[in-house]
Design a protein around this motif. Structure first.
Motif, PDB file in Angstrom:
ATOM      1  N   GLY A 172       0.841  -1.203   0.000  1.00  0.00           N
ATOM      2  CA  GLY A 172       0.000   0.000   0.000  1.00  0.00           C
ATOM      3  C   GLY A 172       0.864   1.237   0.000  1.00  0.00           C
ATOM      4  N   ALA A 173       0.237   2.378   0.313  1.00  0.00           N
ATOM      5  CA  ALA A 173       0.923   3.666   0.229  1.00  0.00           C
ATOM      6  C   ALA A 173       2.152   3.688   1.136  1.00  0.00           C
ATOM      7  CB  ALA A 173      -0.024   4.800   0.606  1.00  0.00           C
ATOM      8  N   LEU A 174       1.979   3.201   2.363  1.00  0.00           N
ATOM      9  CA  LEU A 174       3.095   3.181   3.309  1.00  0.00           C
ATOM     10  C   LEU A 174       4.202   2.275   2.789  1.00  0.00           C
ATOM     11  CD1 LEU A 174       3.542   4.526   6.106  1.00  0.00           C
ATOM     12  CD2 LEU A 174       3.037   2.287   7.109  1.00  0.00           C
ATOM     13  N   GLY A 175       3.767   1.171   2.179  1.00  0.00           N
ATOM     14  CA  GLY A 175       4.739   0.221   1.631  1.00  0.00           C
ATOM     15  C   GLY A 175       5.555   0.832   0.522  1.00  0.00           C
ATOM     16  N   VAL A 176       4.896   1.605  -0.334  1.00  0.00           N
ATOM     17  CA  VAL A 176       5.617   2.257  -1.430  1.00  0.00           C
ATOM     18  C   VAL A 176       6.683   3.171  -0.868  1.00  0.00           C
ATOM     19  CG1 VAL A 176       5.393   3.924  -3.309  1.00  0.00           C
ATOM     20  CG2 VAL A 176       3.731   2.088  -3.073  1.00  0.00           C
ATOM     21  N   PHE A 177       6.333   3.915   0.202  1.00  0.00           N
ATOM     22  CA  PHE A 177       7.309   4.778   0.844  1.00  0.00           C
ATOM     23  C   PHE A 177       8.457   3.953   1.412  1.00  0.00           C
ATOM     24  CE2 PHE A 177       8.888   7.235   4.490  1.00  0.00           C
ATOM     25  CZ  PHE A 177       9.259   8.382   3.828  1.00  0.00           C
ATOM     26  N   GLY A 178       8.073   2.847   2.027  1.00  0.00           N
ATOM     27  CA  GLY A 178       9.091   1.983   2.634  1.00  0.00           C
ATOM     28  C   GLY A 178       9.966   1.298   1.613  1.00  0.00           C
ATOM     29  N   ALA A 179       9.523   1.230   0.351  1.00  0.00           N
ATOM     30  CA  ALA A 179      10.300   0.541  -0.680  1.00  0.00           C
ATOM     31  C   ALA A 179      11.469   1.366  -1.179  1.00  0.00           C
ATOM     32  CB  ALA A 179       9.391   0.166  -1.851  1.00  0.00           C
ATOM     33  N   ILE A 180      11.492   2.650  -0.770  1.00  0.00           N
ATOM     34  CA  ILE A 180      12.568   3.529  -1.278  1.00  0.00           C
ATOM     35  C   ILE A 180      13.933   3.015  -0.850  1.00  0.00           C
ATOM     36  CG2 ILE A 180      13.559   5.840  -1.092  1.00  0.00           C
ATOM     37  CD1 ILE A 180      10.667   6.888  -0.915  1.00  0.00           C
ATOM     38  N   ALA A 181      14.026   2.633   0.439  1.00  0.00           N
ATOM     39  CA  ALA A 181      15.328   2.189   0.954  1.00  0.00           C
ATOM     40  C   ALA A 181      15.830   0.947   0.229  1.00  0.00           C
ATOM     41  CB  ALA A 181      15.242   1.952   2.462  1.00  0.00           C
ATOM     42  N   PRO A 182      15.033  -0.126   0.099  1.00  0.00           N
ATOM     43  CA  PRO A 182      15.548  -1.291  -0.649  1.00  0.00           C
ATOM     44  C   PRO A 182      15.834  -0.988  -2.112  1.00  0.00           C
ATOM     45  CG  PRO A 182      13.320  -1.703   0.155  1.00  0.00           C
ATOM     46  CD  PRO A 182      13.754  -0.427   0.754  1.00  0.00           C
ATOM     47  N   LEU A 183      15.088  -0.055  -2.706  1.00  0.00           N
ATOM     48  CA  LEU A 183      15.358   0.306  -4.107  1.00  0.00           C
ATOM     49  C   LEU A 183      16.733   0.959  -4.229  1.00  0.00           C
ATOM     50  CD1 LEU A 183      14.365   0.485  -7.001  1.00  0.00           C
ATOM     51  CD2 LEU A 183      13.429   2.737  -6.473  1.00  0.00           C
ATOM     52  N   ALA A 184      17.020   1.905  -3.291  1.00  0.00           N
ATOM     53  CA  ALA A 184      18.339   2.545  -3.294  1.00  0.00           C
ATOM     54  C   ALA A 184      19.426   1.508  -3.075  1.00  0.00           C
ATOM     55  CB  ALA A 184      18.397   3.614  -2.199  1.00  0.00           C
ATOM     56  N   LEU A 185      19.149   0.556  -2.181  1.00  0.00           N
ATOM     57  CA  LEU A 185      20.123  -0.491  -1.891  1.00  0.00           C
ATOM     58  C   LEU A 185      20.338  -1.373  -3.126  1.00  0.00           C
ATOM     59  CD1 LEU A 185      21.883  -1.598   0.352  1.00  0.00           C
ATOM     60  CD2 LEU A 185      20.027  -3.121   1.008  1.00  0.00           C
ATOM     61  N   THR A 186      19.264  -1.628  -3.854  1.00  0.00           N
ATOM     62  CA  THR A 186      19.384  -2.445  -5.076  1.00  0.00           C
ATOM     63  C   THR A 186      20.312  -1.776  -6.086  1.00  0.00           C
ATOM     64  OG1 THR A 186      17.133  -3.207  -4.735  1.00  0.00           O
ATOM     65  CG2 THR A 186      18.090  -3.562  -6.917  1.00  0.00           C
TER      66      THR A 186
END
Lengths: 250, 176
Positions: free
Chosen positions: A202-216
Motif C-alpha cells: 500500500g501507500a506506506l509500503g511504497v514509501f518503505g520501498a525507497i530504501a531497498p530500491l536505493a540499496l538495489t
C-alpha cells in the motif's frame, strides 16, 4: 514466486539437440549465455579489430586494452615463456568477464553461478599446470612442494602442507568465483524482491520501498565491480599457478 | 516453475540448482563446446590479429622515427654542404681579389717603370741636347768674343790686330 532467489539459477531445457548414450542433451539457458559470452567476446576482439586500424576506433581500442591487460598480467606474473598459454588465459578472462557482466542484466542467466562450470575451468588450469610442469621440468617439478633452504627435519611437514595447499588450489580457485557470483545474485534478488513486496502492501509500503530500491541500485554497482574483479582474480590466479609450472623452485 | 530441468528429482525435494547433478553433463558439454570454440577463435584469429595490429603500429612508429632521423641527417648534411660551399666561395673570392690586386699592382708597376725609363731617356736626350747646345754656344761665344775683341781693339787703336794675337788673348781670358 517472483521473489524466489533460487529460481534464477535453474537450468532450463529449451530444446533437445543430441544424445550421448542414453542422456539427451538439451540446449539450455546456460548454453545460450555461454554462446552469448563467446559471441560478444568474438564481436569485440575479432569484429571490432577487423579494420586493423593504425589509429584505433573506440571498440578496437577496448579490444587492444583487454589484450594488453591479460598479456601484461601473464607476462609480469609468469614470464615471457608463459605467453604460450596466452590464448588459454585470454579465453578464460574474456569468457568469465563477459558472462558475468551479461549475467547482471535482469532475466539473464549467469554461467559462473554453477560450481560445475567454475570447477571445470579451475581444473583445466590445474591439469594444465601439472601436465606442462612435469613435461617441462620432469622430476624437478616436484621441487614445488619443498621450499629451498629448509632444515631437513621440517621437510616432511612442509611437503604435506605444500601438497595440501597445491591440491586445494582448484577448490579455492573455483569456489571463489562461484560463491561470489551466487551470493551476489541472491542478495540482489532478495533486496529487489523487498521492493516488490513493499510496493504491493500500500501507500506506506511504497514509501518503505525507497530504501531497498536505493540499496538495489548500490548493490548493482557493487555486483558490477565484483563481476569484473572476480574475472580478473580468476585470471591472475591462473597466471600465478602457471608460473609454478614454469618456475617450480620457490 | 517454468522449468522441466529436474524431472528426475522427486517432487517435493527441491535441490539447490547449482548442485543438481543431472544438469552437470549438459553444462560440461556446452562449456566444452563453447570454451574450445572461444579458445580456437582467440588463438587462431583474435590474438594474431591484435598482435599484428600492435606490431604494425610499433613498426610504423619506429619507422617514422627512423625516417625523421634520416631526414634530419639529410638536412644536417645539406646545411654542412651549404656552409662549405659558402666558405669555399668566400675563399675563392678572396683569392680572386688578391690575384687581381697583385696583377693590377704588377701592371701599374710595369707601366710606372716603363714611363720612368722613357722619361729618363728623354731626360738624358734633353741633357745631351743641352750639353751640345752649350758646347755650340760656348764655341760661338769664343768667335763672338774674338770678333768683339778685334772690333774693340780696332776702334781703340785704329788698326786691326792680328787675329792670332786676339785668339791668344781670348784663350788666355777663357782659361781664367
Amino acid at each position: 514466486m517472483a521473489a524466489d532467489p533460487i529460481h534464477q539459477f535453474e537450468i532450463q531445457n529449451y530444446f533437445p539437440v543430441f544424445k550421448i548414450g542414453a542422456t539427451q542433451i538439451h540446449f539450455t539457458n546456460s548454453a545460450l549465455f555461454m554462446a552469448v559470452a563467446v559471441g560478444l567476446t568474438a564481436a569485440l576482439l575479432i569484429g571490432a579489430t577487423s579494420g586493423r586500424r593504425l589509429v584505433p576506433t573506440r571498440l578496437q581500442s577496448l579490444a587492444e586494452m583487454s589484450y594488453e591487460l591479460v598479456a601484461n598480467t601473464l607476462r609480469n606474473t609468469a614470464g615471457e615463456e608463459a605467453m604460450r598459454f596466452f590464448p588459454l588465459v585470454l579465453s578464460l578472462f574474456m569468457f568469465i568477464l563477459v558472462s558475468n557482466v551479461v549475467g547482471l542484466i535482469p532475466y539473464t542467466f549467469t554461467v559462473a553461478t554453477h560450481i560445475i562450470i567454475t570447477a571445470a575451468l579451475a581444473l583445466t588450469v590445474f591439469f594444465t599446470v601439472i601436465i606442462y610442469g612435469i613435461w617441462r621440468n620432469g622430476w624437478h617439478f616436484f621441487k614445488l612442494f619443498l621450499p629451498s633452504g629448509i632444515p631437513g627435519w621440517m621437510a616432511p611437514i612442509l611437503i604435506v602442507i605444500e601438497l595440501l595447499s597445491f591440491l586445494s588450489r582448484p577448490i579455492s580457485h573455483s569456489v571463489r568465483l562461484f560463491a561470489n557470483m551466487l551470493a551476489g545474485h541472491i542478495t540482489l534478488k532478495l533486496v529487489a524482491g523487498f521492493v516488490v513486496m513493499m510496493g504491493s502492501v500500500g501507500a506506506l509500503g511504497v514509501f518503505g520501498a525507497i530504501a531497498p530500491l536505493a540499496l538495489t541500485i548500490a548493490l548493482t554497482a557493487l555486483e558490477l565491480l565484483v563481476a569484473v574483479l572476480q574475472a580478473y582474480v580468476f585470471t591472475i590466479l591462473t597466471c600465478i599457478y602457471l608460473n609454478d609450472a614454469i618456475h617450480p623452485g620457490h | 516453475m517454468a522449468t522441466n530441468a529436474h524431472t528426475e528429482v522427486p517432487a517435493g525435494t527441491k535441490v539447490f540448482p547449482p548442485f543438481q547433478k543431472d544438469t552437470f553433463a549438459s553444462q560440461l558439454i556446452w562449456l566444452a563446446i563453447f570454451f574450445i570454440g572461444l579458445y580456437v577463435l582467440m588463438s587462431r584469429v583474435a590474438i594474431p590479429r591484435i598482435g599484428g595490429i600492435m606490431a604494425a603500429r610499433a613498426n610504423k612508429i619506429s619507422g617514422d622515427l627512423a625516417e625523421a632521423a634520416r631526414f634530419k641527417q639529410q638536412s644536417d648534411a645539406a646545411l654542412a654542404a651549404y656552409e662549405k660551399a659558402l666558405a669555399d666561395a668566400r675563399a675563392r673570392a678572396q683569392a680572386l681579389a688578391a690575384e687581381t690586386r697583385d696583377k693590377l699592382n704588377a701592371l701599374a708597376e710595369g707601366n710606372r717603370k716603363a714611363l720612368e725609363g722613357k722619361l729618363n731617356e728623354k731626360l738624358a736626350a734633353a741633357e745631351k741636347t743641352i750639353a751640345a747646345t752649350k758646347t755650340a754656344a760656348m764655341a760661338n761665344v769664343r768667335g763672338i768674343a774674338t770678333d768683339t775683341a778685334a772690333a774693340i781693339v780696332e776702334r781703340l787703336i785704329g788698326a786691326a790686330p792680328a787675329s792670332s794675337a786676339v785668339d791668344a788673348a781670348i784663350a788666355d781670358v777663357l782659361k781664367r
